[in-house]
Enzyme design. Sequence first.
Site, PDB file in Angstrom:
ATOM      1  N   SER A 125      -1.561  -0.568   3.802  1.00 44.66           N
ATOM      2  CA  SER A 125      -2.406   0.598   4.074  1.00 44.66           C
ATOM      3  C   SER A 125      -3.739   0.162   4.660  1.00 44.66           C
ATOM      4  O   SER A 125      -4.239  -0.935   4.353  1.00 44.66           O
ATOM      5  CB  SER A 125      -2.652   1.321   2.748  1.00 44.66           C
ATOM      6  N   TYR A 150      -5.124   1.639  -6.785  1.00 48.54           N
ATOM      7  CA  TYR A 150      -4.070   1.752  -5.761  1.00 48.54           C
ATOM      8  C   TYR A 150      -4.368   0.789  -4.604  1.00 48.54           C
ATOM      9  O   TYR A 150      -3.506   0.008  -4.190  1.00 48.54           O
ATOM     10  CB  TYR A 150      -3.967   3.197  -5.238  1.00 48.54           C
ATOM     11  N   LYS A 154      -2.421  -2.902  -3.093  1.00 46.02           N
ATOM     12  CA  LYS A 154      -2.021  -3.244  -1.717  1.00 46.02           C
ATOM     13  C   LYS A 154      -2.623  -4.598  -1.314  1.00 46.02           C
ATOM     14  O   LYS A 154      -1.958  -5.432  -0.705  1.00 46.02           O
ATOM     15  CB  LYS A 154      -2.468  -2.158  -0.733  1.00 46.02           C
TER      16      LYS A 154
HETATM   17  P1  NAD Z   1       6.591   8.410  -1.451  1.00 46.97           P
HETATM   18  O1  NAD Z   1       6.077   8.543  -2.832  1.00 46.97           O
HETATM   19  O2  NAD Z   1       7.103   9.623  -0.769  1.00 46.97           O
HETATM   20  O3  NAD Z   1       7.726   7.271  -1.393  1.00 46.97           O
HETATM   21  C1  NAD Z   1       7.736   6.173  -2.282  1.00 46.97           C
HETATM   22  C2  NAD Z   1       9.134   6.114  -2.870  1.00 46.97           C
HETATM   23  O4  NAD Z   1       9.202   5.002  -3.758  1.00 46.97           O
HETATM   24  C3  NAD Z   1       9.505   7.354  -3.671  1.00 46.97           C
HETATM   25  O5  NAD Z   1      10.772   7.800  -3.243  1.00 46.97           O
HETATM   26  C4  NAD Z   1       9.555   6.854  -5.120  1.00 46.97           C
HETATM   27  O6  NAD Z   1      10.514   7.563  -5.879  1.00 46.97           O
HETATM   28  C5  NAD Z   1       9.927   5.401  -4.909  1.00 46.97           C
HETATM   29  N1  NAD Z   1       9.532   4.491  -5.989  1.00 46.97           N
HETATM   30  C6  NAD Z   1       8.304   4.275  -6.523  1.00 46.97           C
HETATM   31  N2  NAD Z   1       8.379   3.325  -7.489  1.00 46.97           N
HETATM   32  C7  NAD Z   1       9.679   2.926  -7.560  1.00 46.97           C
HETATM   33  C8  NAD Z   1      10.377   1.992  -8.352  1.00 46.97           C
HETATM   34  N3  NAD Z   1       9.777   1.270  -9.309  1.00 46.97           N
HETATM   35  N4  NAD Z   1      11.712   1.845  -8.132  1.00 46.97           N
HETATM   36  C9  NAD Z   1      12.350   2.577  -7.198  1.00 46.97           C
HETATM   37  N5  NAD Z   1      11.736   3.468  -6.425  1.00 46.97           N
HETATM   38  C10 NAD Z   1      10.406   3.655  -6.600  1.00 46.97           C
HETATM   39  O7  NAD Z   1       5.434   7.738  -0.586  1.00 46.97           O
HETATM   40  P2  NAD Z   1       5.339   7.499   0.982  1.00 46.97           P
HETATM   41  O8  NAD Z   1       4.240   8.344   1.489  1.00 46.97           O
HETATM   42  O9  NAD Z   1       6.669   7.563   1.594  1.00 46.97           O
HETATM   43  O10 NAD Z   1       4.791   6.009   0.971  1.00 46.97           O
HETATM   44  C11 NAD Z   1       5.665   4.893   1.073  1.00 46.97           C
HETATM   45  C12 NAD Z   1       4.833   3.633   0.930  1.00 46.97           C
HETATM   46  O11 NAD Z   1       3.817   3.649   1.932  1.00 46.97           O
HETATM   47  C13 NAD Z   1       4.107   3.499  -0.401  1.00 46.97           C
HETATM   48  O12 NAD Z   1       4.126   2.153  -0.794  1.00 46.97           O
HETATM   49  C14 NAD Z   1       2.690   3.926  -0.077  1.00 46.97           C
HETATM   50  O13 NAD Z   1       1.749   3.307  -0.928  1.00 46.97           O
HETATM   51  C15 NAD Z   1       2.551   3.426   1.353  1.00 46.97           C
HETATM   52  N6  NAD Z   1       1.527   4.152   2.102  1.00 46.97           N
HETATM   53  C16 NAD Z   1       1.599   5.514   2.200  1.00 46.97           C
HETATM   54  C17 NAD Z   1       0.611   6.212   2.886  1.00 46.97           C
HETATM   55  C18 NAD Z   1       0.643   7.721   2.974  1.00 46.97           C
HETATM   56  O14 NAD Z   1      -0.383   8.321   3.307  1.00 46.97           O
HETATM   57  N7  NAD Z   1       1.771   8.377   2.728  1.00 46.97           N
HETATM   58  C19 NAD Z   1      -0.439   5.515   3.486  1.00 46.97           C
HETATM   59  C20 NAD Z   1      -0.470   4.117   3.384  1.00 46.97           C
HETATM   60  C21 NAD Z   1       0.527   3.447   2.686  1.00 46.97           C
END
Ligand code: NAD
Length: 339
Positions: A125, A150, A154
């Site tokens: 991120s 959080y 990262k």
């Molecule tokens: P999201 O919550 O929709 O997807 C994350 C998925 O991981 C979910 O389906 C959740 O059920 C699963 N998960 C979490 N812990 C788990 C575990 N221990 N075992 C199995 N599954 C698990 O989030 P997203 O927006 O799709 O983000 C995906 C990744 O991108 C994350 O790591 C997030 O930190 C990163 N990210 C997201 C954003 C954003 O704005 N959406 C920005 C920067 C980084």
Amino acid sequence: MSTILLAGGAGYIGSHTAVELLQAGYDVIVADNFCNSSPQSIKRVEMISGKHVPLYEVDIKDKKALSNVFLKHNIESVIHFAGLKAVGESMEKPLLYYSNNIDTTISLLEVMAEFHVHNFIFSSSATVYGTENPIPYIETMPRGTCSNPYGWTKVMMEQILEDAAKADPALSVVLLRYFNPIGAHPSSMIGEDPTGIPNNLMPYITQVAVGRRDHLTIFGNDYPTKDGTCRRDYIHVVDLAIGHVKAVEYASHHTGTEIFNLGTGTPYSVNEIVEAFEQATGVKIKREYGARRPGDIPEFYANADKAKAILDWKAEMGLYEMCRDSWNWQRNNPNGYQI
Ligand code: NAD
Ligand code: UDP
């Protein structure tokens, strides 16, 4: 064609990435514990792509369960989306965030080593640039000081992955630093489906638009920006997903660690986003100014040159498409994946 494991692939970014990988000819398997998602998203991915996606309900921290997935498939690359991502919650439950986000990463690395899988693409991120780097952020800058657990997870996971790649010359690590993903697949069959009150701007706007919330509170209008509201680099989630396809191709031909910003390079203010949404959809958003949200930085955006130069990737879609697709997803699925 190669098989890609999407850890946390049922979530917002993972499901969109699954569609783009399938369309590019990859086989995709998903492992998720659905702590923040629904298996419905993968059913929808299958409907969009016309392809089968093996789906495993697995906690990625559970190495034994994860090994069973690796035993069943000939996995070439792993994309690690499986993390908890709510900034506010991470301040209330730091240990949950450190243990879930870091243990999933270590578990994946260990099981990959056991099965001789070498390509690791990581959902990082822009938050890792912290509070002290100047804008625009460029990959050569040092990781900064984060304002919440959080963000620190990262930073720590990037460090862990870099160290693992240093120790294992066969390992290929690609750290993708996302800016602000919004939008949804143009089919409006998959999109962002937050549980409870949305933390992020666009899902909040679409829930106001669909009548689930009364009004948007804009967190602060006294920032040193043009209109006093914060500016961010919003990127269409499909563009972001295509960036992962490029990263998978890159990882399979390289070793070591490489970092890429995935952003557009153009920031917009909160007011500009609301106005663009109103123009793209014809729906008025009731808004009020409120206090600043603790930890918010006035402005940040990407220098996106490196991804263009090395991955031949750049964001193609603009604010109109981002707003249109967010709205179409929300109005066609007012309760998300809940039927
Ligand atoms: P999201 O919550 O929709 O997807 C994350 C998925 O991981 C979910 O389906 C959740 O059920 C699963 N998960 C979490 N812990 C788990 C575990 N221990 N075992 C199995 N599954 C698990 O989030 P997203 O927006 O799709 O983000 C995906 C990744 O991108 C994350 O790591 C997030 O930190 C990163 N990210 C997201 C954003 C954003 O704005 N959406 C920005 C920067 C980084
Ligand atoms: N924001 C807002 N009201 C909301 C949610 C977000 O004014 O209900 C603002 C927030 O202060 C930030 C921008 O919208 O300036 C983007 O916030 P988001 O949480 O989507 O992403 P962040 O950049 O904080 O990760």
